[in-house]
Design an enzyme around this catalytic site. Structure first.
Site, PDB file in Angstrom:
ATOM      1  N   ASP A 176      40.049  32.259  34.375  1.00  0.00           N
ATOM      2  CA  ASP A 176      39.752  32.578  32.972  1.00  0.00           C
ATOM      3  C   ASP A 176      41.001  32.814  32.125  1.00  0.00           C
ATOM      4  O   ASP A 176      40.978  33.626  31.196  1.00  0.00           O
ATOM      5  CB  ASP A 176      38.833  33.803  32.884  1.00  0.00           C
ATOM      6  CG  ASP A 176      37.400  33.484  33.266  1.00  0.00           C
ATOM      7  OD1 ASP A 176      37.149  32.356  33.728  1.00  0.00           O
ATOM      8  OD2 ASP A 176      36.537  34.372  33.121  1.00  0.00           O
ATOM      9  N   ASN A 199      44.939  33.128  39.046  1.00  0.00           N
ATOM     10  CA  ASN A 199      44.066  32.090  38.501  1.00  0.00           C
ATOM     11  C   ASN A 199      42.719  32.702  38.142  1.00  0.00           C
ATOM     12  O   ASN A 199      42.219  33.575  38.846  1.00  0.00           O
ATOM     13  CB  ASN A 199      43.907  30.980  39.553  1.00  0.00           C
ATOM     14  CG  ASN A 199      42.952  29.880  39.140  1.00  0.00           C
ATOM     15  OD1 ASN A 199      42.090  29.476  39.899  1.00  0.00           O
ATOM     16  ND2 ASN A 199      43.093  29.369  37.932  1.00  0.00           N
ATOM     17  N   GLY A 259      43.311  26.175  34.953  1.00  0.00           N
ATOM     18  CA  GLY A 259      42.393  25.124  35.368  1.00  0.00           C
ATOM     19  C   GLY A 259      41.568  24.630  34.204  1.00  0.00           C
ATOM     20  O   GLY A 259      42.004  23.796  33.415  1.00  0.00           O
ATOM     21  N   CYS A 272      37.720  26.231  47.093  1.00  0.00           N
ATOM     22  CA  CYS A 272      36.681  25.446  46.430  1.00  0.00           C
ATOM     23  C   CYS A 272      35.291  25.971  46.778  1.00  0.00           C
ATOM     24  O   CYS A 272      34.957  26.121  47.958  1.00  0.00           O
ATOM     25  CB  CYS A 272      36.796  23.981  46.837  1.00  0.00           C
ATOM     26  SG  CYS A 272      35.566  22.927  46.042  1.00  0.00           S
ATOM     27  N   GLN A 322      47.207  18.750  47.311  1.00  0.00           N
ATOM     28  CA  GLN A 322      46.263  19.640  47.981  1.00  0.00           C
ATOM     29  C   GLN A 322      45.425  18.875  49.000  1.00  0.00           C
ATOM     30  O   GLN A 322      44.935  17.782  48.721  1.00  0.00           O
ATOM     31  CB  GLN A 322      45.330  20.306  46.980  1.00  0.00           C
ATOM     32  CG  GLN A 322      44.451  21.372  47.646  1.00  0.00           C
ATOM     33  CD  GLN A 322      43.546  22.083  46.671  1.00  0.00           C
ATOM     34  OE1 GLN A 322      42.523  21.560  46.277  1.00  0.00           O
ATOM     35  NE2 GLN A 322      43.920  23.299  46.285  1.00  0.00           N
ATOM     36  N   ALA A 382      39.333  18.669  41.402  1.00  0.00           N
ATOM     37  CA  ALA A 382      38.808  17.370  41.811  1.00  0.00           C
ATOM     38  C   ALA A 382      38.192  16.664  40.615  1.00  0.00           C
ATOM     39  O   ALA A 382      37.415  17.247  39.856  1.00  0.00           O
ATOM     40  CB  ALA A 382      37.763  17.545  42.906  1.00  0.00           C
TER      41      ALA A 382
END
Length: 329
Positions: free
Chosen positions: A203, A201, A225, A101, A71, A19
């Protein structure tokens, strides 16, 4: 490399939905830089928000290359199904459901990773969304609500049974947010339990780490990310390393300057001069956090209120006075 419904994803690198980050300009840039797939910012399932300027900007994806993954986030099965249908009508080709989230404003609405506490509701939401659209539906989760309540394998099996086409998992609990050690073992357990593609997903910030995570977990791909913020080159770097087993050349200052200036110009054009100036600050700050003298530059850049002044300052830093004229030509 792997399929999501009818779509073949030819690279093992996916841009994570974030976001306020993965807007259209950033998604386009990351595609150009080698991302095998990109996922849009989170779109709220509440129909009352869809007419807002923020939502209208977030659902601008109809001209993007396939597959267009969008999403959605919410807590009510019927509302989530309606949101899925609405976004497909806007051009979405994959619907991704947010159950990962950890943000407080999302958790207060019992959405995002809060749903991991309620497997029955997870099942109802997933089935409602899958049954509501004729496009693939994917899911993003965490390993659980907290370290005492890890249930990623259980949720993942519910997802596969409900018809979810692929699963992305951030290897931390909601309570861990982004700071504790990533549970790559848990991701590996999820991969072993499922037959659908699993995307790892958490690091993954270097090509070497991407390879290590793929080998350890058996995942179909890695999702990047925060590692892409200010560093969209990471996708091609990972792709090159996975294919050739060696590091690719780092971008030159000239290439960095061109990409940063292109990105700034795209933000100004997409958001308009006023909002674009403000939104550009965080993106430019991420780029310059990796460059010599970047902190001092960012402090100066963040004080600027005019879009042309922002452009002029970048030109001065990269010593290319005609760069924006060339980009606009």
């Amino acid at each position: 490399m792997f399929n999501i419904g009818p779509y073949q994803i030819n690279r093992k690198t996916v841009l994570a939905p974030m976001a306020g980050v993965t807007d259209l300009p950033f998604r386009q840039l990351c595609r150009e830089m080698g991302a095998g797939m990109v996922v849009s910012e989170m779109v709220a399932a509440d129909p009352s928000t869809w007419s807002s300027r923020k939502s209208k900007l977030r659902i601008q994806f109809a001209d993007e290359p396939a597959p267009r993954s969008v999403q959605i986030a919410g807590y009510d099965p019927l509302m989530m199904a309606e949101a899925a249908r609405f976004n497909v009508q806007q051009g979405a080709e994959i619907i991704d459901i947010n159950m990962g989230c950890p943000a407080k404003k999302v958790l207060k609405k019992a959405a995002g990773s809060a749903l991991l506490q309620h497997p029955d509701l997870v099942q109802d939401i997933l089935r409602a969304v899958v049954d509501s659209v004729d496009v693939p539906v994917t899911l993003k989760i965490r390993t659980g609500w907290d370290r005492q309540n890890r249930n990623a394998v259980t949720i993942a099996k519910i997802a596969e049974d409900a018809g979810i086409a692929a699963l992305a998992i951030h290897g931390r609990t909601r309570a861990c947010r982004f700071v504790k050690e990533v549970e790559y073992d848990t991701i590996a357990n999820v991969v072993e339990a499922l037959s659908i593609p699993v995307i790892a997903n958490g690091d993954i910030t270097t090509p070497e780490k991407a390879l290590a995570v793929l080998e350890h977990t058996g995942a179909a791909a890695v999702m990047i990310g925060r590692g892409a913020q200010g560093n969209p080159w990471i996708f091609n770097q990972i792709n090159h390393f996975l294919e050739y087993g060696e590091a690719s050349a780092k971008p030159s200052m000239e290439e960095i300057g061109l990409v940063v200036c292109r990105h700034l110009l795209a933000l100004h054009e997409f958001y308009g001069a006023y909002a674009g100036v403000k939104i550009a600050r965080k993106h430019i700050g991420w780029y310059f956090s990796l460059l010599p003298g970047g902190k001092q530059f960012s402090r100066h850049f963040n004080q600027i209120e005019d879009h042309l002044e922002q452009q002029n300052l970048l030109q001065q830093f990269f010593q290319q006075p005609l760069i924006f004229q060339e980009l606009a030509a």
